[in-house]
Design a protein around this motif. Structure first.
Motif: not given
Ligand code: EPZ
Length: 431
Positions: A311-336
């Motif tokens: 919940p706010f002020p944390g990272f919004p669930t409504d941006l989770q999918a978009q941030m995952m798209a960015l992480m698909t082309v990142a250098e290294g790994a990301a746990m979402i």
């Protein structure tokens, strides 16, 4: 059904005006039910969800007038319109199934209707693409304020013929919608109400500020304990809707995923602090400017960053999918990790069809970055999942066709125009 065709690989450069927040506009429109005087809302975005809410309120008897496009105070056109709503003659206190089914936010008429008219009948929204999404917290809260609640034939019936009475309501989990419903209902209750463990999203602060302008007595706005001192009646007000932090965050990620440089006009950095922090950790520069926020990616791939929705002020669930798209082309790994909704990974199989490497374990997705995605025909079953596929398409090699874009039209005004103005090769294919 319309589709979006994207030729990937174009760097986004330019500026994007950010509109008024959909998720603030929807409850604010419902707040018009609390008074017989005119509520004027500015910067209302032109979206399918706003049309659905307009229809719902009109069938309750609210007179709604649209006053044309308007600009923000900095002179930048943000799109949107001014809307005047007047609920001086409520024709029906029933919210029917066919409208509630289309949009869950319809349930936000419940609190205002029962508070002002002593009764409301609202169809139960049922599950949706991102989870079961019950409304038990809304109902328990209204019960605590003295409403009699009955469930019958798929409808919730709430009655308080002698008015609601202030009470202490402790939410076991944070709920944006339940906080909004109770906040609105309590403004007309006898005595004071305390909402404990209330949601702190900026859209709630915006709603509270509008209610105060309408004559409500509210303390603790923006904290997790909100006190509402009930008043006899509310009156007319004129309110400008807060900028859409999810739209802003989405375009910030669009800039990042294309290695671009984009200024988001009309949004303040604190509104997108949590996503900005993740972008900064990923190596993207996010800075406040005079007109908004600048997002500038370097010419290297982003770094993988772990993200957990909160919940706010944390990272919004409504941006989770978009941030995952960015992480698909990142250098290294990301746990979402998704902690708000139980079924919000529908974008994963579609991203994988574009070449992403993602493994889901329960509420977490392990994303191992790949050097590049490849375009593909894709589709998704909710708004944010759909837009994550658009972002992936902007970065992918070749052509991506995003199907079923009516989901996008629910929450993004002129998406393709805003992206194209920054150099994206994106067009709507009518169908
Ligand atoms: C709002 O939904 C937003 N919608 C959602 O945006 C957003 O994802 C969500 O808040 C979380 O930030 C609007 O503002 C119109 P919740 P809401 O009540 O109010 C559970 C988008 O893409 N819960 O905070 O429905 C619920 O199931 C949309 O724009 C109960 O258990 O969300 C969820 O797991 C999607 N019982 C959690 O709480 C209840 O009575 C948070 O839901 C109510 C909620």
């Amino acid at each position: 059904m319309d589709k979006l065709r994207i030729a990937g690989g174009k760097r986004l450069v330019g500026s994007i005006p950010i509109g008024g927040a959909k998720n603030a506009a929807l409850p604010l429109m419902c707040a018009s039910l609390l008074t017989d005087e005119v509520l004027t809302l500015r910067h209302v975005p032109r979206l399918a969800d706003i049309d659905t809410m307009t229809h719902l309120l009109q069938q309750h008897g609210v007179t709604i007038t649209l006053l044309g496009a308007n600009g923000r105070s900095n002179g930048q056109k943000n799109g949107g319109v001014t809307v005047k709503l007047q609920a001086d003659d409520i024709a029906s206190t029933t919210a029917p199934y066919d409208l509630v089914r289309k949009m869950r936010a319809s349930v936000l008429v419940l609190g205002p209707l029962v508070a002002r008219h002593g009764q409301a009948r609202v169809s139960l929204p049922g599950g949706c693409a991102i989870g079961t999404r019950p409304i038990d917290l809304h109902l328990k809260g209204l019960q605590a304020l003295g409403a009699e609640i009955e469930l019958e034939g798929g409808y919730v019936s709430a009655r308080a013929p002698h008015g609601l009475v202030g009470a202490r309501v402790v939410f076991p989990t944070v709920s944006v919608g339940a906080t909004e419903n109770l906040l609105m209902a309590a403004t007309l209750a006898r005595g004071s109400t305390v909402l404990v463990n209330a949601a702190r999203e900026p859209e709630i602060t915006d709603l509270a500020q509008c209610l105060v302008a309408m004559g409500a007595g509210i303390e603790g706005v923006g904290t997790d304990e909100i006190t509402i001192h009930g008043v006899e009646r509310l009156h007319a007000a004129d309110h400008a809707i807060v900028p859409d932090r999810i739209e802003a965050g989405t375009y910030a990620i669009a800039a990042a995923i294309t290695g671009g440089d984009v200024e988001l006009l009309g949004v303040d950095l604190p509104l997108i602090e949590a996503p900005a922090r993740v972008l900064a950790e990923a190596g993207v520069a996010v800075t406040a400017t005079e007109k908004g926020v600048r997002v500038a990616a370097g010419n290297r791939r982003p770094t993988g960053v772990d993200v957990m929705t909160e919940p706010f002020p944390g990272f919004p669930t409504d941006l989770q999918a978009q941030m995952m798209a960015l992480m698909t082309v990142a250098e290294g790994a990301a746990m979402i990790t998704e902690t708000i909704f139980e079924n919000r990974f529908m974008h994963v199989p579609e991203l994988c069809r574009m070449g992403a490497n993602i493994n889901v374990h329960g509420a977490s997705a392990m994303v191992r970055g790949v050097p590049a995605l490849t375009g593909a025909p894709v589709m998704a079953t909710d708004l944010r999942a759909s837009v994550s596929l658009v972002l992936a398409g902007l970065a992918a090699r070749g052509e991506t066709m995003v199907n079923r874009i009516y989901h996008l039209d629910r929450g993004y005004e002129r998406l393709e125009d805003k992206l194209a103005a920054c150099g994206a090769a994106v067009e709507r294919v009518r169908g």
